[in-house]
Design an enzyme around this catalytic site. Structure first.
Site, PDB file in Angstrom:
ATOM      1  CD  GLU A 180      -2.762   1.358   2.403  1.00 43.67           C
ATOM      2  OE1 GLU A 180      -2.672   0.576   3.355  1.00 43.67           O
ATOM      3  OE2 GLU A 180      -3.643   2.209   2.313  1.00 43.67           O
TER       4      GLU A 180
ATOM      5  CG  ASP B 299      -3.406  -2.421   4.283  1.00 45.73           C
ATOM      6  OD1 ASP B 299      -2.657  -1.625   4.874  1.00 45.73           O
ATOM      7  OD2 ASP B 299      -4.590  -2.177   4.025  1.00 45.73           O
TER       8      ASP B 299
ATOM      9  CB  ILE C  51      -1.460  -0.073   9.619  1.00 53.90           C
ATOM     10  CG1 ILE C  51      -0.119  -0.279  10.327  1.00 53.90           C
ATOM     11  CG2 ILE C  51      -2.575   0.178  10.641  1.00 53.90           C
ATOM     12  CD1 ILE C  51       0.269   0.808  11.315  1.00 53.90           C
ATOM     13  CG  ASP C  52      -7.148  -2.996   6.206  1.00 51.75           C
ATOM     14  OD1 ASP C  52      -7.131  -2.237   5.226  1.00 51.75           O
ATOM     15  OD2 ASP C  52      -8.180  -3.540   6.622  1.00 51.75           O
TER      16      ASP C  52
ATOM     17  CB  THR D 219      -4.349   3.916   8.511  1.00 49.04           C
ATOM     18  OG1 THR D 219      -3.619   2.894   7.833  1.00 49.04           O
ATOM     19  CG2 THR D 219      -3.369   4.974   8.994  1.00 49.04           C
TER      20      THR D 219
ATOM     21  CG  ASP E  98      -7.757  -2.171   1.546  1.00 48.77           C
ATOM     22  OD1 ASP E  98      -7.137  -1.930   2.588  1.00 48.77           O
ATOM     23  OD2 ASP E  98      -7.943  -1.315   0.659  1.00 48.77           O
TER      24      ASP E  98
HETATM   25  C1  LIP Z   1      -8.931   1.003   4.905  1.00 45.63           C
HETATM   26  C2  LIP Z   1      -9.893  -0.132   4.587  1.00 45.63           C
HETATM   27  C3  LIP Z   1     -11.270   0.215   5.072  1.00 45.63           C
HETATM   28  C4  LIP Z   1     -11.723   1.322   4.241  1.00 45.63           C
HETATM   29  C5  LIP Z   1     -10.809   2.509   4.386  1.00 45.63           C
HETATM   30  C6  LIP Z   1      -9.370   2.163   4.114  1.00 45.63           C
HETATM   31  P1  LIP Z   1      -6.308   1.420   5.120  1.00 45.63           P
HETATM   32  O1  LIP Z   1      -7.613   0.644   4.575  1.00 45.63           O
HETATM   33  O2  LIP Z   1      -9.562  -1.324   5.051  1.00 45.63           O
HETATM   34  O3  LIP Z   1     -12.140  -0.863   4.937  1.00 45.63           O
HETATM   35  O4  LIP Z   1     -13.062   1.624   4.554  1.00 45.63           O
HETATM   36  O5  LIP Z   1     -11.216   3.468   3.486  1.00 45.63           O
HETATM   37  O6  LIP Z   1      -9.138   1.948   2.750  1.00 45.63           O
HETATM   38  O7  LIP Z   1      -6.186   2.628   4.273  1.00 45.63           O
HETATM   39  O8  LIP Z   1      -6.523   1.748   6.549  1.00 45.63           O
HETATM   40  O9  LIP Z   1      -5.203   0.461   4.895  1.00 45.63           O
END
Ligand code: LIP
Length: 278
Positions: free
Chosen positions: A71, A91, A93-94, A96, A220
């Site tokens: 990412e 990813d 940190i999914d 964030t 994601d």
């Molecule tokens: C997040 C996603 C989440 C989405 C956010 C964002 P990140 O990923 O997992 O579901 O709603 O918009 O994309 O950016 O925290 O890795």
């Protein structure tokens, strides 16, 4: 093409993910340095970058022929291209936004895809100590215990994870709100927790029956896809039909029947695909 030893890939990645988890567990309690990316609510911190660096440097020294889609590397101008070569999709940190607020629904997500098929999936919520793992053909696990989807088929009995997302595009926001309005009278309950990957894993563990989202990216979904399918769940495109990792939309459900019922109800939204070069 490089051939892979799936078990070795899994072991190396698992060790690195645990190491990265220590970093996340420590950093979530502290003040973060926050930058924005595609919108004012699309965030990145120094920890996202540090975790991605740790994972890519560890994996690339163990597997020098392998490719990467990360990412933060893509945000910094790197390519998001999935070929037949073994490709780690990361990813760091999914969730964030959750991490920034010290809300512990956040995870590290690492998927290995080979010939455009998922082979290894590791998803770690280090704060809550939830380690989801899957190897193709070998089932899905949470902290080493086998997990499976709920088996729910009825929309009226289904708990659903929707998402708000990090795009403020009016058409996207309208799609989110329209879908929530449509679903409220038809389902048992709706939640929006802020991590696509963890949402998928919660479908896999039978904690929710459906999750869907528009506008997310390959990183994601890459690991979560395998965790859900190995737990007996279904992953399809939001309008029905086969899932496409680069299409930036996903619908997961405990059963095919429930997935198809959901797909028929959803207003659709199609962002630009991942991997389009300008
Ligand atoms: C997040 C996603 C989440 C989405 C956010 C964002 P990140 O990923 O997992 O579901 O709603 O918009 O994309 O950016 O925290 O890795």
């Amino acid at each position: 093409m490089a051939s892979i030893n799936k078990q070795e890939c899994f072991s190396v990645a698992l060790k690195l993910v645990k190491e990265a988890g220590n970093l996340v567990r420590d950093a979530i309690k502290k003040k973060k340095r926050i930058e924005t990316k595609s919108s004012a609510v699309d965030l990145v911190t120094e920890s996202d970058k540090a975790v991605e660096k740790l994972l890519i440097s560890g994996l690339s020294s163990a597997f020098p022929d392998h490719k990467f889609i990360g990412e933060e590397s893509v945000a910094a101008g790197g390519k998001c291209v999935l070929t037949d070569e073994p490709t780690w999709i990361i990813d760091p940190i999914d969730g964030t936004m959750n991490f920034v607020h010290s809300f512990p629904y956040t995870c590290i997500s690492v998927g290995l895809w080979v010939k455009k098929e998922a082979e290894v999936g590791i998803v770690y919520n280090a704060v809550l100590e939830q380690m989801f793992t899957a190897l193709k053909g070998q089932g899905a696990f949470l902290n080493n215990e086998k997990i499976s989807v709920s088996g729910e088929t009825e929309l009226s009995q289904a708990l659903i994870f929707s998402e708000i997302g990090s795009s403020l595009d009016p058409e996207k926001v309208d799609t989110v709100l329209t879908n929530i309005t449509t679903l409220i009278p038809k389902v048992h309950g709706i939640r929006a927790m802020g991590s696509c990957t963890l949402n998928m894993c919660y479908v896999a563990m039978g904690g929710v029956d459906v999750c869907f989202e528009f506008g997310i990216h390959a990183w994601d979904m890459a690991a979560g896809y395998l965790v859900v399918t190995e737990a007996g769940g279904v992953v399809i495109d939001t309008e029905g039909g086969p899932f496409d990792l680069m299409r930036r939309r996903v619908l997961c459900a405990s059963t095919q029947e429930l997935a198809e019922k959901m797909a028929k109800l959803l207003k659709q939204y199609q962002p630009e695909r991942d991997g389009v070069t300008k």
